[in-house]
Design an enzyme around this catalytic site. Structure first.
Site, mmCIF file in Angstrom:
data_model
loop_
_atom_site.group_PDB
_atom_site.id
_atom_site.type_symbol
_atom_site.label_atom_id
_atom_site.label_comp_id
_atom_site.label_asym_id
_atom_site.label_seq_id
_atom_site.Cartn_x
_atom_site.Cartn_y
_atom_site.Cartn_z
ATOM 1 N N SER A 121 8.098 71.929 -18.963
ATOM 2 C CA SER A 121 8.947 70.783 -19.279
ATOM 3 C C SER A 121 10.298 71.266 -19.784
ATOM 4 C CB SER A 121 8.271 69.913 -20.344
ATOM 5 O OG SER A 121 9.120 68.872 -20.781
ATOM 6 N N ARG A 122 11.285 70.354 -19.730
ATOM 7 C CA ARG A 122 12.585 70.654 -20.334
ATOM 8 C C ARG A 122 12.509 70.645 -21.861
ATOM 9 N NH1 ARG A 122 16.728 69.685 -16.555
ATOM 10 N NH2 ARG A 122 15.984 68.662 -14.656
ATOM 11 N N TYR A 133 10.299 75.878 -15.071
ATOM 12 C CA TYR A 133 9.411 75.809 -13.914
ATOM 13 C C TYR A 133 9.267 77.179 -13.259
ATOM 14 C CZ TYR A 133 10.961 70.926 -14.445
ATOM 15 O OH TYR A 133 11.299 69.696 -14.935
ATOM 16 N N HIS A 139 12.147 66.873 -6.184
ATOM 17 C CA HIS A 139 10.938 67.360 -5.510
ATOM 18 C C HIS A 139 11.205 68.558 -4.602
ATOM 19 C CE1 HIS A 139 8.347 63.441 -5.919
ATOM 20 N NE2 HIS A 139 8.617 64.024 -7.072
ATOM 21 N N LYS A 197 4.519 61.593 -4.266
ATOM 22 C CA LYS A 197 5.304 60.902 -3.240
ATOM 23 C C LYS A 197 6.594 60.374 -3.894
ATOM 24 C CE LYS A 197 4.369 56.887 -5.148
ATOM 25 N NZ LYS A 197 5.440 56.102 -5.791
ATOM 26 N N ARG A 233 14.376 56.641 -14.290
ATOM 27 C CA ARG A 233 14.367 57.212 -12.945
ATOM 28 C C ARG A 233 14.341 56.128 -11.862
ATOM 29 N NH1 ARG A 233 9.797 56.827 -10.172
ATOM 30 N NH2 ARG A 233 7.900 56.211 -11.269
ATOM 31 N N ASP A 236 9.814 54.708 -4.222
ATOM 32 C CA ASP A 236 8.779 54.577 -5.240
ATOM 33 C C ASP A 236 7.612 53.713 -4.786
ATOM 34 O OD1 ASP A 236 8.681 55.646 -8.086
ATOM 35 O OD2 ASP A 236 7.873 53.624 -8.342
#
Length: 363
Positions: A57-58, A85, A106, A124, A192, A205
């Site tokens: 994670s950030r 990451y 992604h 997805k 987001r 989404d």
């Protein structure tokens, strides 16, 4: 005629519970600590042949809280999220990574994982556009690695039972499909869902779920017509899709971030019809209405939060040395992204990633 999506072993009638081991234990790394990661990881922990090794994670606090909540053994964190990451991908103990970042990240994250030799299950939509999807597929194939878009609905027993009824001929031939998914999402440019840089909007989404029912019943269309609403930030708030097939068959699909709806799917046939329970992406019931015969309702019990089925398929494929799942083959993912690219062209919907060339895995 068989169902358009091949039935995964975990969804077959009489199959063992998807939490039962099918081979060697896989060690998982998780990218992101958001809501969907929280839900999916709770199901990873149910699998007998899964070990939650690490989360990245950030934010250090979020990473450590997530790890404590789910029992992850390691955390990787850095204000530069990609740096975190990359350190996790360099961990030789990790076999497979689950990516749950916003859509706009992604491609970059999945590419880095594949380049590091990790199998990938990515939420997805797999990428922002078809060009990015094609490159990830190329990279996975070149490295002999498993890659799958995490469309959990494709693996659910209720979905495959519904499609098997449709394709059995019990209800005759398919005439039309109607499916919708939407909810009123409060506008927040930092969220987001409303952030253009994150690939926000209803299309990426939500559309995959109504599309699951149209593609499962009728396959890919000959023609797609789209109409929609973009907000002042250029984010799609709502769209209606009409898919046209040979013989006059059609599918009408609606996705919305501004209005609520029944969130179900209906498949109309020449000798009856079928309707899913709510929501159509995770139905616990299907209603079957044959013409001239008694209607019936079939019920399905969840296993965990029902992400267990896609996780079982991911695990099985990696254990067996497969690079793609027959239920969501790479070609189908790329063709779906091409369909969505075409919808975006009609809506005038653009993402920042569209202007960046993808050349052998590098921007």
């Amino acid at each position: 005629m068989t169902a358009f999506f091949p039935l995964p072993p975990c969804a077959a009638p009489g199959a063992p519970s998807p939490i039962e081991a099918t081979g060697r234990t896989l060690r998982w790394g998780v990218v992101s600590t958001g809501r969907i990661a929280d839900a999916v990881v709770s199901d990873i922990n149910l699998l007998e042949d899964a070990r939650l090794l690490a989360v990245s994670s950030r934010d250090r606090g979020r990473a450590e809280a997530f790890a404590a909540r789910h029992g992850a053994e390691k955390t990787y964190h850095d204000a530069d999220g990609m740096a975190a990451y990359l350190r996790m991908f360099a961990d030789p103990e990790i076999d497979v990574v689950y990516i749950a970042t916003p859509h706009g990240q992604h491609y970059e994250v999945a590419r880095a994982a594949l380049e590091a030799g990790k199998h990938v299950l990515c939420e997805k939509s797999l990428t922002i556009n078809a060009a990015e999807a094609e490159e990830l597929v190329r990279l996975a194939g070149a490295n002999g690695l498993f890659l799958m878009e995490a469309i959990w609905t494709r693996f659910l027993p209720a979905v495959h039972r519904a499609l098997s009824i449709v394709h059995s001929g019990e209800l005759g031939d398919v005439a039309w499909v109607r499916a919708d998914l939407g909810f009123p999402a409060a506008y927040d440019p930092q969220w987001r869902l409303w952030d253009p840089a994150a690939g926000g909007g209803a299309l990426l989404d939500l559309a995959v779920y109504p599309l699951t029912w149209a593609l499962g019943a009728l396959g890919f269309p000959q023609l797609v017509q789209a109409a929609g609403v973009l907000n002042d930030d250029g984010v799609d708030a709502q769209e209606a899709l009409t898919l046209t097939y040979s013989g006059g068959r059609q599918a009408q699909l609606m996705c919305s971030l501004i209005g609520a709806g029944p969130r179900d799917a209906t498949i109309s046939c020449t000798a009856g019809w079928l309707r899913t329970g709510q929501p159509l992406n995770n139905p616990s019931t299907i209603e079957v209405y044959p013409v001239g015969a008694e209607a019936r309702v079939e019920e399905f019990e969840p296993v965990g939060r029902n992400f267990t089925y896609e996780l079982r398929e991911t695990t099985r494929c990696i254990q067996e040395g497969l690079t793609e799942s027959p239920t969501i083959p790479w070609a189908h993912t790329v063709d779906t992204m091409r369909l969505l690219d075409g919808v975006r062209n009609q809506l005038g919907l653009r993402y920042a990633n569209d202007g960046q060339a993808v050349v052998r895995g590098r921007r």
